[in-house]
Motif scaffolding. Structure first.
Motif, PDB file in Angstrom:
ATOM      1  N   ASN A 148     -58.137  -8.523 -38.714  1.00  0.00           N
ATOM      2  CA  ASN A 148     -59.528  -8.261 -39.106  1.00  0.00           C
ATOM      3  C   ASN A 148     -60.466  -9.240 -38.409  1.00  0.00           C
ATOM      4  OD1 ASN A 148     -58.910  -6.109 -40.780  1.00  0.00           O
ATOM      5  ND2 ASN A 148     -58.957  -7.316 -42.656  1.00  0.00           N
ATOM      6  N   LYS A 192     -62.235  -3.530 -37.472  1.00  0.00           N
ATOM      7  CA  LYS A 192     -61.488  -2.354 -37.939  1.00  0.00           C
ATOM      8  C   LYS A 192     -60.721  -1.650 -36.815  1.00  0.00           C
ATOM      9  CE  LYS A 192     -64.563  -1.605 -41.760  1.00  0.00           C
ATOM     10  NZ  LYS A 192     -65.148  -0.671 -42.664  1.00  0.00           N
ATOM     11  N   HIS A 205     -56.939  -0.423 -36.847  1.00  0.00           N
ATOM     12  CA  HIS A 205     -56.482   0.707 -37.658  1.00  0.00           C
ATOM     13  C   HIS A 205     -56.359   1.988 -36.831  1.00  0.00           C
ATOM     14  CE1 HIS A 205     -56.609  -1.639 -41.282  1.00  0.00           C
ATOM     15  NE2 HIS A 205     -57.826  -2.039 -40.972  1.00  0.00           N
TER      16      HIS A 205
END
Length: 167
Positions: free
Chosen positions: A44, A49, A52
């Motif tokens: 993170n 993001k 992901h």
């Protein structure tokens, strides 16, 4: 990815399988949790993001996660081979409980192995992030699951990360 949120998404059968795994190895629950939380925090911080998606940052995350699980579980298991086997068992279980299509699954399993290989090679933990960042620069894009075997010592990814802070 909040760890508890992921666990709460499991159905009864999946929760039973996960619970049974730790029931026989309760001493590995906290080391595995710490490694997972540390991995997500690092990713993170470094990538936002982006990790992901099925890109280079996701490859980094999977390799780091396996490295850290092995590292965190080593004091409990006492043997490097057992720590590596545990990292494989728990991350293979993750892939089983959160099934992906064939290509992302092959990518994840491959990058998991890269992390375990780095732990086996005794890369110092304080150098692992930089090592993986360097490996991201040489990561190979794949579009078929069969291609992972062509890149034994390289991270692989599916999508190019357009907004990466890799360098």
């Amino acid at each position: 990815m909040a760890i508890w949120a992921k666990i709460k998404q499991l159905n009864l059968k999946q929760a039973f399988i996960l619970g049974k795994t730790f029931l026989f190895r309760p001493g590995l629950l906290f080391p595995t949790y710490r490694a997972t939380k540390k991995t997500v925090g690092i990713c993170n911080r470094l990538f936002g993001k982006a990790h992901h998606k099925d890109n280079e940052t996701n490859a980094f995350r999977h390799a780091l996660w396996n490295f850290l699980i092995a590292e965190e579980s080593l004091p409990q298991l006492k043997e490097k081979s057992k720590a590596i086997a545990w990292a494989k068992e728990i991350t293979d279980l993750h892939e089983k409980l959160s099934p992906n299509p064939a290509l992302p699954r092959a990518m994840d399993l491959h990058n998991n192995q890269i992390g375990r290989n780095l732990f086996q090679q005794e890369i110092p933990s304080e150098e692992i992030i930089e090592k993986l960042r360097e490996m991201m620069k040489d990561a190979k894009q794949i579009n078929q699951a069969e291609q992972v075997s062509n890149h034994t010592n390289r991270l692989v990814y599916i999508e190019k990360n357009k907004h990466s802070k890799i360098s």
